[in-house]
Design a protein around this motif. Structure first.
Motif, PDB file in Angstrom:
ATOM      1  N   ALA A  21       0.853  -1.190   0.000  1.00  0.00           N
ATOM      2  CA  ALA A  21       0.000   0.000   0.000  1.00  0.00           C
ATOM      3  C   ALA A  21       0.889   1.239   0.000  1.00  0.00           C
ATOM      4  O   ALA A  21       2.108   1.156   0.223  1.00  0.00           O
ATOM      5  N   THR A  22       0.257   2.397  -0.234  1.00  0.00           N
ATOM      6  CA  THR A  22       0.962   3.676  -0.204  1.00  0.00           C
ATOM      7  C   THR A  22       0.443   4.504   0.964  1.00  0.00           C
ATOM      8  O   THR A  22      -0.775   4.619   1.151  1.00  0.00           O
ATOM      9  N   GLN A  34       5.914   3.880  -0.363  1.00  0.00           N
ATOM     10  CA  GLN A  34       5.219   2.615  -0.640  1.00  0.00           C
ATOM     11  C   GLN A  34       5.680   1.603   0.415  1.00  0.00           C
ATOM     12  O   GLN A  34       6.870   1.536   0.732  1.00  0.00           O
ATOM     13  N   VAL A  35       4.740   0.848   0.925  1.00  0.00           N
ATOM     14  CA  VAL A  35       5.024  -0.082   2.026  1.00  0.00           C
ATOM     15  C   VAL A  35       4.657  -1.497   1.583  1.00  0.00           C
ATOM     16  O   VAL A  35       3.576  -1.728   1.029  1.00  0.00           O
ATOM     17  N   ILE A  36       5.571  -2.424   1.824  1.00  0.00           N
ATOM     18  CA  ILE A  36       5.353  -3.838   1.476  1.00  0.00           C
ATOM     19  C   ILE A  36       5.539  -4.677   2.732  1.00  0.00           C
ATOM     20  O   ILE A  36       6.538  -4.514   3.445  1.00  0.00           O
ATOM     21  N   LEU A  37       4.603  -5.558   2.994  1.00  0.00           N
ATOM     22  CA  LEU A  37       4.730  -6.489   4.114  1.00  0.00           C
ATOM     23  C   LEU A  37       4.815  -7.899   3.555  1.00  0.00           C
ATOM     24  O   LEU A  37       3.918  -8.348   2.832  1.00  0.00           O
ATOM     25  N   ALA A  38       5.911  -8.591   3.857  1.00  0.00           N
ATOM     26  CA  ALA A  38       6.101  -9.982   3.437  1.00  0.00           C
ATOM     27  C   ALA A  38       6.191 -10.830   4.697  1.00  0.00           C
ATOM     28  O   ALA A  38       7.168 -10.740   5.445  1.00  0.00           O
ATOM     29  N   SER A  97       9.325 -12.051   8.610  1.00  0.00           N
ATOM     30  CA  SER A  97       8.443 -10.895   8.609  1.00  0.00           C
ATOM     31  C   SER A  97       9.263  -9.678   8.189  1.00  0.00           C
ATOM     32  O   SER A  97      10.066  -9.176   8.966  1.00  0.00           O
ATOM     33  N   TRP A  98       9.056  -9.236   6.944  1.00  0.00           N
ATOM     34  CA  TRP A  98       9.780  -8.086   6.428  1.00  0.00           C
ATOM     35  C   TRP A  98       8.801  -6.954   6.150  1.00  0.00           C
ATOM     36  O   TRP A  98       7.853  -7.129   5.382  1.00  0.00           O
ATOM     37  N   LEU A  99       9.034  -5.825   6.772  1.00  0.00           N
ATOM     38  CA  LEU A  99       8.289  -4.608   6.482  1.00  0.00           C
ATOM     39  C   LEU A  99       9.216  -3.707   5.680  1.00  0.00           C
ATOM     40  O   LEU A  99      10.203  -3.194   6.219  1.00  0.00           O
ATOM     41  N   LEU A 100       8.925  -3.531   4.396  1.00  0.00           N
ATOM     42  CA  LEU A 100       9.813  -2.789   3.518  1.00  0.00           C
ATOM     43  C   LEU A 100       9.209  -1.440   3.153  1.00  0.00           C
ATOM     44  O   LEU A 100       8.031  -1.356   2.782  1.00  0.00           O
ATOM     45  N   LEU A 101      10.025  -0.399   3.256  1.00  0.00           N
ATOM     46  CA  LEU A 101       9.620   0.959   2.910  1.00  0.00           C
ATOM     47  C   LEU A 101      10.412   1.379   1.685  1.00  0.00           C
ATOM     48  O   LEU A 101      11.646   1.272   1.677  1.00  0.00           O
ATOM     49  N   THR A 102       9.726   1.858   0.660  1.00  0.00           N
ATOM     50  CA  THR A 102      10.439   2.182  -0.583  1.00  0.00           C
ATOM     51  C   THR A 102       9.884   3.422  -1.258  1.00  0.00           C
ATOM     52  O   THR A 102       8.701   3.757  -1.103  1.00  0.00           O
ATOM     53  N   THR A 103      10.749   4.090  -1.996  1.00  0.00           N
ATOM     54  CA  THR A 103      10.344   5.223  -2.822  1.00  0.00           C
ATOM     55  C   THR A 103      10.055   4.778  -4.248  1.00  0.00           C
ATOM     56  O   THR A 103       9.646   5.588  -5.076  1.00  0.00           O
ATOM     57  N   LEU A 104      10.279   3.503  -4.556  1.00  0.00           N
ATOM     58  CA  LEU A 104       9.963   2.963  -5.869  1.00  0.00           C
ATOM     59  C   LEU A 104       8.450   2.904  -6.061  1.00  0.00           C
ATOM     60  O   LEU A 104       7.703   2.669  -5.109  1.00  0.00           O
ATOM     61  N   GLU A 105       8.010   3.063  -7.282  1.00  0.00           N
ATOM     62  CA  GLU A 105       6.586   3.001  -7.568  1.00  0.00           C
ATOM     63  C   GLU A 105       6.119   1.544  -7.514  1.00  0.00           C
ATOM     64  O   GLU A 105       6.711   0.669  -8.149  1.00  0.00           O
ATOM     65  N   ILE A 106       5.062   1.286  -6.754  1.00  0.00           N
ATOM     66  CA  ILE A 106       4.510  -0.064  -6.620  1.00  0.00           C
ATOM     67  C   ILE A 106       3.073  -0.029  -7.138  1.00  0.00           C
ATOM     68  O   ILE A 106       2.132   0.217  -6.383  1.00  0.00           O
ATOM     69  N   ALA A 115       5.777  -5.322  -6.412  1.00  0.00           N
ATOM     70  CA  ALA A 115       5.989  -5.589  -4.984  1.00  0.00           C
ATOM     71  C   ALA A 115       6.943  -6.759  -4.775  1.00  0.00           C
ATOM     72  O   ALA A 115       7.884  -6.673  -3.972  1.00  0.00           O
ATOM     73  N   ILE A 116       6.734  -7.858  -5.509  1.00  0.00           N
ATOM     74  CA  ILE A 116       7.599  -9.026  -5.293  1.00  0.00           C
ATOM     75  C   ILE A 116       9.003  -8.780  -5.839  1.00  0.00           C
ATOM     76  O   ILE A 116       9.969  -9.363  -5.357  1.00  0.00           O
ATOM     77  N   ARG A 117       9.119  -7.897  -6.842  1.00  0.00           N
ATOM     78  CA  ARG A 117      10.455  -7.532  -7.314  1.00  0.00           C
ATOM     79  C   ARG A 117      11.259  -6.901  -6.180  1.00  0.00           C
ATOM     80  O   ARG A 117      12.436  -7.227  -5.978  1.00  0.00           O
ATOM     81  N   CYS A 118      10.620  -6.016  -5.410  1.00  0.00           N
ATOM     82  CA  CYS A 118      11.304  -5.380  -4.274  1.00  0.00           C
ATOM     83  C   CYS A 118      11.672  -6.405  -3.212  1.00  0.00           C
ATOM     84  O   CYS A 118      12.759  -6.336  -2.623  1.00  0.00           O
ATOM     85  N   VAL A 119      10.771  -7.355  -2.956  1.00  0.00           N
ATOM     86  CA  VAL A 119      11.054  -8.395  -1.958  1.00  0.00           C
ATOM     87  C   VAL A 119      12.258  -9.230  -2.407  1.00  0.00           C
ATOM     88  O   VAL A 119      13.156  -9.526  -1.607  1.00  0.00           O
ATOM     89  N   LYS A 120      12.285  -9.606  -3.680  1.00  0.00           N
ATOM     90  CA  LYS A 120      13.409 -10.393  -4.192  1.00  0.00           C
ATOM     91  C   LYS A 120      14.711  -9.604  -4.106  1.00  0.00           C
ATOM     92  O   LYS A 120      15.751 -10.149  -3.750  1.00  0.00           O
ATOM     93  N   TRP A 121      14.644  -8.320  -4.455  1.00  0.00           N
ATOM     94  CA  TRP A 121      15.847  -7.496  -4.349  1.00  0.00           C
ATOM     95  C   TRP A 121      16.341  -7.438  -2.905  1.00  0.00           C
ATOM     96  O   TRP A 121      17.543  -7.491  -2.653  1.00  0.00           O
ATOM     97  N   TYR A 122      15.395  -7.325  -1.978  1.00  0.00           N
ATOM     98  CA  TYR A 122      15.812  -7.215  -0.573  1.00  0.00           C
ATOM     99  C   TYR A 122      16.510  -8.488  -0.094  1.00  0.00           C
ATOM    100  O   TYR A 122      17.342  -8.429   0.818  1.00  0.00           O
TER     101      TYR A 122
END
Length: 453
Positions: free
Chosen positions: A256-257, A278-282, A295-304, A310-317
């Motif tokens: 979500a944003t 943009q916030v991603i919860l995995a 449990s990963w809470l990811l905060l990003t400035t990339l457009e989601i 979203a999963i691209r960011c998780v894989k990168w992390y």
């Protein structure tokens, strides 16, 4: 392995061509036997003395050594549309060497050494490209226990400033046509980092920890993202570690944003505005018995915009741990903490030199995984791969065609104790650095025998 240092350090500028050549020679020697002592790696008294004198030189600084490698790192970065810039901090623990002048306290009064913060570049499929920035400092023992509250200090006065400095250096070096994604663990969850101005090609991907206030009916970040509907699921491979076996984890992904409010304790709160992230919860809902769930809470400035982003960011992390392997290679592989040098400055000089060696070890490990079928001649001299093959085949006549990089690296790792069982996966840094030391001796003997016949 002998010639790569000349190419890597071709842009070295230490003020004298002889110093540049000496740097290349030292890096070659250390890379050939990364876990050896300085005298063992250098091979003789003259070369050993030259290495110690080099690290004690008043004519250049440790950053001058790093800059030669950084320039080559930038050249590799230019080959990619997007790169990951991973930042992290580690300790160089010199408690066993209290006579070293200029070191400071680490986690408590009785632990002594240097603090090191590195910005480490990797491709989006996890191949290490090199360092872009490395900050080294000492903590003054007189500052230990000062009652001044951390939250009441300007960001420039805190050690957390290193994250912002690392970002600035990244943006200075990375070309504008390359997208760079700065990554960090929960230590980097700093409001000032998110609000810092960045060029269009610069983004952040940070693991969140603070339950910040957001523009949602749930009011706070942790509750707001968990109230968001599920976007999908993702299977990730969890690597084996000393405490747990390798396994596959199923992650539930939400994204979500939100507008994240200025922290109430921020010294300039009245002058600042919320930042949009943009916030991603995995999260893993059903881990094996006795295993802590991911449990990963990811905060990003990339457009989601969608689940794929979203999963691209998780894989990168998942590649963030590369910098931990890099620091591990520095300390356990290159044994930087075992050096008995007289001053913090000399330790820093040695650290700058070993930083290049540690990157090369890590690059070799992952290049063999991502480009397994290329010829090993990209990293080994002819007498090195020939002696390696002869050692394993027991045939005195080497093959005409060199083995692939994967085949050669597995043989090197086997020299270092790699067993090659199905459950072992690909060899890691530790067995490769052990194997390189044995290969150095094997190749030297082979080369000498060929010259005498």
């Amino acid at each position: 392995m002998e010639k790569w240092a000349s190419e890597e350090l071709r842009q070295a500028d230490l003020g004298d061509a002889r110093r540049n050549k000496r740097l290349i020679r030292i890096v070659e020697d250390l890379a050939a036997q990364p876990s050896a002592s300085i005298p063992q790696a250098c091979g003789n008294v003259a070369a050993t003395t030259a290495a110690y004198d080099f690290w004690n030189s008043p004519y250049f600084e440790a950053d001058d050594i790093r800059n030669a490698h950084i320039k080559s790192t930038v050249s590799r970065i230019k080959e990619h549309e997007t790169v990951l810039m991973i930042q992290d901090t580690t300790n160089i623990d010199l408690t066993k060497h209290p006579a070293t002048r200029g070191i400071g306290y680490l986690d408590h009064r009785k632990s002594l050494g240097l603090k090191v913060h590195t910005a480490f570049a990797a491709s989006t499929n996890g191949v290490p490209l090199g360092i872009i920035n490395q900050q080294v400092w000492t903590r003054d023992i007189e500052d230990l226990g000062i009652a001044k509250k951390r939250r009441q200090r300007q960001i420039q006065e805190k050690e957390s400033q290193r994250w912002l400095d690392g970002l600035e250096r990244t943006q200075e070096f990375v070309p504008t046509e390359t997208t760079v994604v700065t990554m960090g663990d929960s230590e980097a969850d700093i409001f000032d980092l998110f609000r810092k101005q960045r060029p269009r090609n610069s983004h952040l991907l940070i693991r969140g920890t603070h339950n910040r206030k957001v523009n949602h009916t749930a009011k706070y970040l942790h509750q707001a993202i968990r109230a968001t509907s599920v976007g999908g699921t993702l299977l990730v491979e969890v690597k084996r570690n000393p405490e747990a076996a390798a396994r596959t984890a199923k992650l539930i992904i939400k994204y979500a944003t939100f507008e994240v409010d200025v922290p109430r304790h921020h010294i300039a709160r009245s002058q600042l505005k919320p930042v949009k992230l943009q916030v991603i919860l995995a999260e893993e809902k059903n881990p094996p018995v006795g295993v802590s769930p991911i449990s990963w809470l990811l905060l990003t400035t990339l457009e989601i915009k969608n689940f794929s982003a979203a999963i691209r960011c998780v894989k990168w992390y998942t590649y963030r741990w590369l910098i931990e392997r890099y620091h591990y290679a520095l300390k356990s592989g290159c044994q930087i903490e075992e050096l008995q040098l007289e001053t913090a400055k000399r330790i820093n000089m040695a650290l700058a030199t070993y930083s290049i060696v540690a990157w090369r070890l890590l690059w070799l490990t992952y290049e063999a995984r991502h480009n397994p079928d290329i010829s090993c001649e990209t990293v080994l001299e002819i007498f090195e791969w020939q002696s390696l093959c002869v050692h394993f085949t027991k045939n005195p006549i080497p093959p005409q065609k060199p083995p692939t990089l994967r085949e050669a690296v597995r043989m090197i790792a086997t020299l270092g104790g790699f067993l090659g069982r199905k459950s072992d996966g690909e060899p890691g840094v530790k067995t490769i650095w052990r194997g390189l030391r044995r290969l150095h001796d094997i190749a030297a003997t082979w080369k000498l025998a060929r010259l005498t016949h």
